[in-house]
Design a protein around this motif. Structure first.
Motif, PDB file in Angstrom:
ATOM      1  N   ASP A  36     -50.826 -11.829 -13.440  1.00 40.62           N
ATOM      2  CA  ASP A  36     -49.764 -11.123 -14.180  1.00 40.62           C
ATOM      3  C   ASP A  36     -49.831  -9.614 -13.987  1.00 40.62           C
ATOM      4  O   ASP A  36     -48.819  -8.925 -14.076  1.00 40.62           O
ATOM      5  N   LYS A  37     -51.052  -9.114 -13.748  1.00 42.66           N
ATOM      6  CA  LYS A  37     -51.226  -7.658 -13.639  1.00 42.66           C
ATOM      7  C   LYS A  37     -51.149  -7.154 -12.199  1.00 42.66           C
ATOM      8  O   LYS A  37     -51.047  -5.960 -11.969  1.00 42.66           O
ATOM      9  N   CYS A  38     -51.247  -8.044 -11.248  1.00 41.42           N
ATOM     10  CA  CYS A  38     -51.314  -7.629  -9.842  1.00 41.42           C
ATOM     11  C   CYS A  38     -49.960  -7.139  -9.343  1.00 41.42           C
ATOM     12  O   CYS A  38     -48.936  -7.791  -9.542  1.00 41.42           O
ATOM     13  N   THR A  39     -49.973  -5.990  -8.677  1.00 44.44           N
ATOM     14  CA  THR A  39     -48.740  -5.408  -8.129  1.00 44.44           C
ATOM     15  C   THR A  39     -48.642  -5.599  -6.610  1.00 44.44           C
ATOM     16  O   THR A  39     -47.681  -5.154  -5.990  1.00 44.44           O
ATOM     17  N   VAL A  62     -45.290  -9.879  -4.473  1.00 46.84           N
ATOM     18  CA  VAL A  62     -46.421 -10.199  -3.601  1.00 46.84           C
ATOM     19  C   VAL A  62     -47.678  -9.979  -4.429  1.00 46.84           C
ATOM     20  O   VAL A  62     -47.819  -8.932  -5.071  1.00 46.84           O
ATOM     21  N   ILE A  63     -48.553 -10.962  -4.471  1.00 45.82           N
ATOM     22  CA  ILE A  63     -49.777 -10.808  -5.270  1.00 45.82           C
ATOM     23  C   ILE A  63     -51.007 -11.230  -4.468  1.00 45.82           C
ATOM     24  O   ILE A  63     -50.929 -12.028  -3.540  1.00 45.82           O
ATOM     25  N   ALA A  64     -52.121 -10.660  -4.880  1.00 48.15           N
ATOM     26  CA  ALA A  64     -53.395 -10.983  -4.224  1.00 48.15           C
ATOM     27  C   ALA A  64     -53.916 -12.315  -4.753  1.00 48.15           C
ATOM     28  O   ALA A  64     -53.654 -12.690  -5.895  1.00 48.15           O
ATOM     29  N   PHE A  65     -54.642 -13.024  -3.921  1.00 50.86           N
ATOM     30  CA  PHE A  65     -55.405 -14.180  -4.391  1.00 50.86           C
ATOM     31  C   PHE A  65     -56.712 -14.254  -3.609  1.00 50.86           C
ATOM     32  O   PHE A  65     -56.856 -13.617  -2.553  1.00 50.86           O
ATOM     33  N   VAL A  66     -57.659 -14.985  -4.157  1.00 55.33           N
ATOM     34  CA  VAL A  66     -58.982 -15.089  -3.544  1.00 55.33           C
ATOM     35  C   VAL A  66     -58.936 -16.191  -2.486  1.00 55.33           C
ATOM     36  O   VAL A  66     -58.925 -17.380  -2.797  1.00 55.33           O
ATOM     37  N   GLN A  67     -58.886 -15.745  -1.237  1.00 59.02           N
ATOM     38  CA  GLN A  67     -58.769 -16.684  -0.113  1.00 59.02           C
ATOM     39  C   GLN A  67     -60.134 -17.249   0.302  1.00 59.02           C
ATOM     40  O   GLN A  67     -60.246 -18.417   0.630  1.00 59.02           O
ATOM     41  N   ASN A  68     -61.153 -16.381   0.282  1.00 58.44           N
ATOM     42  CA  ASN A  68     -62.484 -16.817   0.735  1.00 58.44           C
ATOM     43  C   ASN A  68     -63.528 -16.555  -0.357  1.00 58.44           C
ATOM     44  O   ASN A  68     -64.308 -15.607  -0.270  1.00 58.44           O
TER      45      ASN A  68
END
Ligand code: SF4
Ligand code: SF4
Length: 92
Positions: A36-39, A62-68
């Motif tokens: 919710d906070k990611c820009t 567009v948001i970040a996510f933990v891929q690895n």
């Protein structure tokens, strides 16, 4: 000149000890994105040396996510880089 060696030695020791402390403290932790906070600014990706993050489109954002996740050392560098409080270290 001697004083310069003492200062450099002190700084090096401080850097080593703080890195060891961070590693011990983060041993059972992993990074999490508060979506919710990611820009999507990508500052976390630029500061992470372990290729942990990737980005995805969620609606119009567009948001970040933990891929690895297994690459995360819980060093906290990305936490300091994120200006939106969108990252947290959580228990594994
Ligand atoms: S630095 Fe923070 S706001 Fe920017 S993409 Fe990473 S998690 Fe999202
Ligand atoms: S805590 Fe360190 S290793 Fe983990 S994602 Fe952040 S910068 Fe990368």
């Amino acid at each position: 000149m001697n004083i310069l060696y003492w200062i450099l030695g002190g700084l090096t020791m401080f850097w080593i000890v703080s890195n060891i402390y961070r590693r011990i403290k983060g041993k059972n932790k992993i990074i999490n994105v508060i979506q919710d906070k990611c820009t999507g600014c990508k500052r976390c990706e630029k500061h992470c040396r372990h290729n942990v993050f990737d980005f995805k489109i969620e609606g119009e954002k567009v948001i970040a996510f933990v891929q690895n996740p297994s690459n995360c050392t819980a060093c906290g560098d990305c936490l300091m880089a994120c200006k939106f409080n969108a990252l947290e270290l959580v228990d594994k």
